[in-house]
Design a protein around this motif. Structure first.
Motif, mmCIF file in Angstrom:
data_model
loop_
_atom_site.group_PDB
_atom_site.id
_atom_site.type_symbol
_atom_site.label_atom_id
_atom_site.label_comp_id
_atom_site.label_asym_id
_atom_site.label_seq_id
_atom_site.Cartn_x
_atom_site.Cartn_y
_atom_site.Cartn_z
ATOM 1 N N ASP A 229 41.944 28.095 62.799
ATOM 2 C CA ASP A 229 42.982 28.413 63.784
ATOM 3 C C ASP A 229 44.012 29.297 63.086
ATOM 4 N N LEU A 230 43.968 30.593 63.353
ATOM 5 C CA LEU A 230 44.827 31.530 62.638
ATOM 6 C C LEU A 230 46.310 31.336 62.952
ATOM 7 N N SER A 231 46.623 30.609 64.027
ATOM 8 C CA SER A 231 48.026 30.417 64.395
ATOM 9 C C SER A 231 48.768 29.514 63.410
ATOM 10 N N VAL A 232 48.038 28.765 62.574
ATOM 11 C CA VAL A 232 48.703 27.872 61.621
ATOM 12 C C VAL A 232 48.938 28.550 60.275
ATOM 13 N N THR A 233 48.527 29.808 60.143
ATOM 14 C CA THR A 233 48.650 30.502 58.852
ATOM 15 C C THR A 233 50.075 30.508 58.344
ATOM 16 N N ASP A 234 51.026 30.949 59.172
ATOM 17 C CA ASP A 234 52.418 31.020 58.739
ATOM 18 C C ASP A 234 53.037 29.639 58.559
ATOM 19 N N ILE A 235 52.594 28.685 59.361
ATOM 20 C CA ILE A 235 53.098 27.316 59.223
ATOM 21 C C ILE A 235 52.712 26.754 57.863
ATOM 22 N N ALA A 236 51.450 26.927 57.497
ATOM 23 C CA ALA A 236 50.974 26.422 56.206
ATOM 24 C C ALA A 236 51.702 27.108 55.059
ATOM 25 N N CYS A 237 51.884 28.411 55.157
ATOM 26 C CA CYS A 237 52.565 29.151 54.088
ATOM 27 C C CYS A 237 53.995 28.659 53.913
ATOM 28 N N ALA A 238 54.702 28.490 55.039
ATOM 29 C CA ALA A 238 56.105 28.065 54.972
ATOM 30 C C ALA A 238 56.249 26.654 54.429
ATOM 31 N N ALA A 239 55.325 25.765 54.800
ATOM 32 C CA ALA A 239 55.422 24.368 54.379
ATOM 33 C C ALA A 239 55.019 24.172 52.922
ATOM 34 N N LEU A 240 54.048 24.932 52.445
ATOM 35 C CA LEU A 240 53.519 24.730 51.097
ATOM 36 C C LEU A 240 54.243 25.539 50.032
ATOM 37 N N ASN A 241 54.766 26.693 50.411
ATOM 38 C CA ASN A 241 55.377 27.574 49.408
ATOM 39 C C ASN A 241 56.589 26.917 48.764
ATOM 40 N N GLY A 242 56.624 26.934 47.427
ATOM 41 C CA GLY A 242 57.760 26.381 46.695
ATOM 42 C C GLY A 242 57.652 24.917 46.342
ATOM 43 N N ILE A 243 56.583 24.257 46.769
ATOM 44 C CA ILE A 243 56.422 22.842 46.450
ATOM 45 C C ILE A 243 56.120 22.674 44.965
ATOM 46 N N LYS A 244 56.759 21.684 44.331
ATOM 47 C CA LYS A 244 56.519 21.376 42.926
ATOM 48 C C LYS A 244 55.253 20.541 42.799
ATOM 49 N N MET A 245 54.363 20.979 41.918
ATOM 50 C CA MET A 245 53.139 20.240 41.632
ATOM 51 C C MET A 245 53.077 20.038 40.119
ATOM 52 N N GLY A 246 53.495 18.861 39.658
ATOM 53 C CA GLY A 246 53.547 18.639 38.226
ATOM 54 C C GLY A 246 54.587 19.563 37.613
ATOM 55 N N ASP A 247 54.172 20.355 36.624
ATOM 56 C CA ASP A 247 55.093 21.289 35.981
ATOM 57 C C ASP A 247 55.009 22.677 36.593
ATOM 58 N N LYS A 248 54.336 22.806 37.725
ATOM 59 C CA LYS A 248 54.159 24.110 38.362
ATOM 60 C C LYS A 248 54.755 24.117 39.767
ATOM 61 N N THR A 249 54.984 25.318 40.275
ATOM 62 C CA THR A 249 55.503 25.498 41.634
ATOM 63 C C THR A 249 54.528 26.360 42.421
#
Length: 395
Positions: A229-249
């Motif tokens: 579903d291509l309509s969720v592309t921007d939603i996923a990008c906005a929600a996931l971008n910048g999240i801290k994962m261990g010592d990485k972002t």
């Protein structure tokens, strides 16, 4: 006589090699028996230089989206190494790149190749990761397709070994289109299954590719995906971008475009997605060895209000004991409760199932994750045994 004496210089101007006797069509060589070097040749532009100038538009490559740290040397070295890795060098041994011009303000470069064919091969590198970010590889604006076609191949060689640099023909990571998502900053120990589970919080994927080192098979720390579903592309990008994962972002955005803001009608979906991401993030923030834990943590099972009543609390503990016991013998069941004074209590809302052996814990994690309890979808993750033993439930 003066006319005769000027002939060698005139011929030299049109490309006669100095030191060789001039030959004019329709005449015999002995008509001009002048000694070599008798008259100096006029200054001229070498044939090779004129050829390079004429082919430059077809030998240059536009590279856009460069990171601020890029410089001429790093760009030249990178593309020369990449061209060698994919088998794109056709002009013999040595570096494919002969010159680089960078516009730091606009973050692009013109990379000049040795040959027209090598420049065409470089077109297959669109979307390649340079210093942690995907870059655009295009023809420059002065490229003349009709003229370039007379100078050499205008398309990349179909036999290039693009897999050597994590690409496949026509796209980065094997996924095409403007809705292709770049996911960077992934901890190297994350598995494909863990990453896909995180991404699929927003919906099923049409394609996914975790880029790996060709020799070791280890993750390079970035991936590409496209949603069904291509309509969720921007939603996923906005929600996931910048999240801290261990010592990485995490860096999550459309691979070939800047990050787009979600539309107003998507905001409520985004809010829910961000809440779910917090749970998925908890699952992924485990060290590689955490999978061997005998403790499974469940979230989205109970609410704080359900735990305040003593009788209801005991029923919940017994229900969890019976449900968890289906996967193997349990050593204990711990469900943190709210404090009587209403102050925050670590771990409230979580259920901890401690098994006798790791195999039972693995079965429980697989069997309970994604199950629905009370209308909520359960997230089941392994929990560090040392934290559980210390009653540290806020991990």
């Amino acid at each position: 006589m003066d006319l005769v004496r000027l002939q060698p210089a005139t011929i030299s101007f049109f490309g006669q090699i100095p030191g060789a006797s001039p030959t004019i069509p329709g005449m015999f060589p002995n008509m001009f028996p002048l000694a070599t070097g008798q008259f100096p040749a006029l200054p001229v532009m070498p044939v090779q230089a004129m050829t390079q100038q004429a082919t430059r538009h077809a030998r240059r490559v536009y590279v856009g989206g460069l990171p601020p740290t890029a410089n001429e040397q790093s760009v030249a070295t990178f593309f020369s190494q990449v061209m060698a890795a994919i088998g794109g060098n056709t002009a013999g041994p040595g570096d494919a790149v002969v010159n680089v011009y960078i516009n730091h303000e606009k973050k692009f470069a013109f990379v000049e190749m040795r040959s027209v064919e090598e420049a065409s091969n470089a077109m297959a590198l669109d979307g390649i990761i340079f210093e942690g970010a995907p870059v655009k590889v295009r023809r420059p604006s002065d490229y003349n397709p009709s003229l370039a076609a007379t100078l050499g191949p205008s398309q990349p060689n179909p036999n290039l070994n693009l897999a050597a640099v994590g690409l496949t023909p026509g796209s980065a990571g094997g996924l095409e289109g403007p809705d292709r998502i770049f996911v960077g900053g992934l901890p190297y120990y994350f598995t494909e299954a863990q990453i896909k589970e995180l991404l699929e919080s927003f919906g099923p994927l049409r394609g996914f590719d975790l880029v790996k080192d060709r020799e070791t098979g280890n993750s390079k720390g970035y991936a590409f995906c496209v949603y069904q579903d291509l309509s969720v592309t921007d939603i996923a990008c906005a929600a996931l971008n910048g999240i801290k994962m261990g010592d990485k972002t995490l860096t999550v955005r459309r691979a070939n475009q800047g990050a787009n803001q979600p539309k107003p009608e998507q905001e409520s979906v985004l809010l829910h997605a961000q809440q779910q991401i917090a749970l998925q993030r908890f699952m992924l923030l485990q060290q590689p060895g955490a999978a061997a834990s005998k403790v499974v943590c469940l979230t989205q099972v109970v609410s704080a209000d359900e735990l305040r009543d003593d009788e209801e609390y005991e029923d919940i503990v017994e229900d969890m004991r019976q449900e968890g016991g289906k996967f193997g013998p349990l050593a204990s069941v711990v469900i943190p409760r709210p404090l009587p004074d209403g102050q925050p209590s670590p771990g409230v809302g979580k259920v901890f199932l401690e098994y006798v052996d790791a195999d039972s814990a693995s079965k429980a994690r697989a069997g309970l994750n994604g199950r629905k309890f009370g209308g909520n979808q359960v997230v089941a993750v392994f929990y560090p045994e040392n934290k559980f033993a210390e009653a540290d439930y806020d991990g």
